[in-house]
Write a protein that holds these residues in place. Structure first.
Motif, short mmCIF file in Angstrom:
data_model
loop_
_atom_site.label_atom_id
_atom_site.label_comp_id
_atom_site.label_asym_id
_atom_site.label_seq_id
_atom_site.Cartn_x
_atom_site.Cartn_y
_atom_site.Cartn_z
N GLN A 41 44.44 43.33 20.63
CA GLN A 41 44.86 44.30 20.27
C GLN A 41 45.30 45.93 21.56
O GLN A 41 45.02 47.07 21.82
N GLN A 42 43.34 45.34 22.28
CA GLN A 42 42.46 46.31 22.55
C GLN A 42 43.55 46.38 24.26
O GLN A 42 43.69 47.28 24.43
N GLN A 43 44.33 45.49 24.09
CA GLN A 43 44.52 45.56 25.83
C GLN A 43 46.39 45.52 25.54
O GLN A 43 46.53 46.19 27.07
N GLN A 44 46.60 45.49 24.14
CA GLN A 44 48.44 45.90 24.01
C GLN A 44 48.23 47.90 24.31
O GLN A 44 48.68 48.72 24.41
N GLY A 71 38.28 38.70 46.58
CA GLY A 71 38.71 40.20 46.61
C GLY A 71 39.72 40.30 45.96
O GLY A 71 40.18 41.94 46.77
N LYS A 72 39.96 40.35 45.32
CA LYS A 72 40.55 40.67 44.18
C LYS A 72 40.79 42.40 43.70
O LYS A 72 41.68 42.75 43.57
N THR A 73 39.50 41.94 43.04
CA THR A 73 39.57 43.14 42.24
C THR A 73 39.25 44.27 43.50
O THR A 73 39.56 45.39 42.95
N THR A 74 38.64 44.17 44.24
CA THR A 74 38.52 44.96 45.64
C THR A 74 39.70 45.51 46.13
O THR A 74 39.66 47.08 46.62
N LEU A 75 41.03 44.79 46.11
CA LEU A 75 41.84 45.17 46.79
C LEU A 75 42.44 46.36 45.83
O LEU A 75 43.07 47.05 46.46
N ILE A 76 42.14 46.09 44.33
CA ILE A 76 42.12 46.87 43.56
C ILE A 76 41.73 48.47 43.51
O ILE A 76 42.43 49.39 43.54
N VAL A 105 45.08 49.09 34.18
CA VAL A 105 44.95 48.94 33.36
C VAL A 105 43.64 47.24 33.83
O VAL A 105 44.00 47.14 34.62
N PRO A 106 42.71 48.02 33.56
CA PRO A 106 41.44 47.55 34.47
C PRO A 106 40.63 46.09 33.42
O PRO A 106 41.23 45.87 32.28
N LEU A 151 47.17 45.75 37.22
CA LEU A 151 47.29 45.22 36.16
C LEU A 151 45.71 43.99 36.75
O LEU A 151 46.18 43.71 37.10
N ASP A 152 44.37 44.45 35.82
CA ASP A 152 42.95 43.55 36.40
C ASP A 152 43.24 42.44 35.51
O ASP A 152 42.25 42.51 34.65
#
Length: 235
Positions: free
Chosen positions: A141-144, A39-44, A81-82, A160-161
């Protein structure tokens, strides 16, 4: 800063979050930990207004935002930040960064807005690749780029996920240090979804462990013991 009380979230008729309460103070760094599927992402997604139905209370700076549309929550100060980064691959780095200004109520929201110079101080590689398409960057680089884009909205709180997932170790270290500096030196409030226990211990002041849609344990990061990790996070 962010206060959740007895939050329950649903996909259709299926309840995923069960009475989740969580408090994040201004300037705090909180890590949300747990195995996959707890449920971590569901919380976000609940905080962002992306679930089919949410019950309970979600407040940002004392304002109930549960009825806010997702874009209004962004304008209210929630940066995201997904997982998977969510950059637009056919847009250049410059264009991806400019999108961050649209959620910044202090800017012209893209109309004549400029990319703040401090972004390139945090992530120097982005200046070099300003005219390169986002899809041609490496994962790190995409994450940055994704973090920089979110910062340009000047959010009150950053969600941040799993920002270190699938990224080469040297870039992981850079991202960790940037997030720690944003919190310690610039007072940014950060909520981190993460499975990297070492990162959580180094960066966080507080933690919460989720299990089966509930908060199973929480406290100061000094109380994130090996026994808790084994009980709730070991596969």
């Amino acid at each position: 800063m962010l206060e959740l009380e007895n939050v329950e979230a649903y996909y259709g008729d299926s309840r995923v979050l069960q009475g989740v309460s969580l408090s994040v103070k201004d300037g705090e760094f909180v890590s949300i930990l747990g195995r996959n599927g707890v449920g971590k992402t569901t919380l976000i997604r609940s905080i962002l207004g992306l679930m089919d139905r949410v019950e309970g209370s979600i407040q940002l700076d004392g304002t109930d935002i549960k009825r806010f549309k997702t874009h209004d929550r962004a304008l209210a100060g929630i940066g995201y930040v997904p997982q998977g980064r969510g950059i637009l691959p056919k847009f250049t780095v410059r264009q991806n960064l400019m999108l961050g200004t649209f959620a910044n109520p202090k800017s012209n929201r893209g109309n004549g807005a400029r990319i703040a110079e401090w972004v390139f101080e945090l992530f120097p590689i982005l200046r070099e690749f300003l005219d390169r398409r986002g899809g041609n960057l490496s994962g790190g680089q995409q994450q940055q780029l994704a973090i920089a884009r979110t910062l340009l909205s000047e959010p009150k709180i950053i969600l941040l996920d799993e920002p270190t997932e699938g990224i080469q170790p040297n870039i992981v270290e850079q991202i960790e240090q940037v997030l720690i500096d944003l919190n310690r030196k610039h007072g940014k409030t950060i909520v981190l979804i993460e499975q990297n226990i070492g990162f959580a211990r180094r960066a966080s002041q507080h933690f919460a462990i989720m299990d089966r849609g509930q908060v199973a344990a929480r406290g100061p990061v000094q109380e994130l013991t090996d026994q808790l990790v084994h009980r709730h996070l070991a596969v």
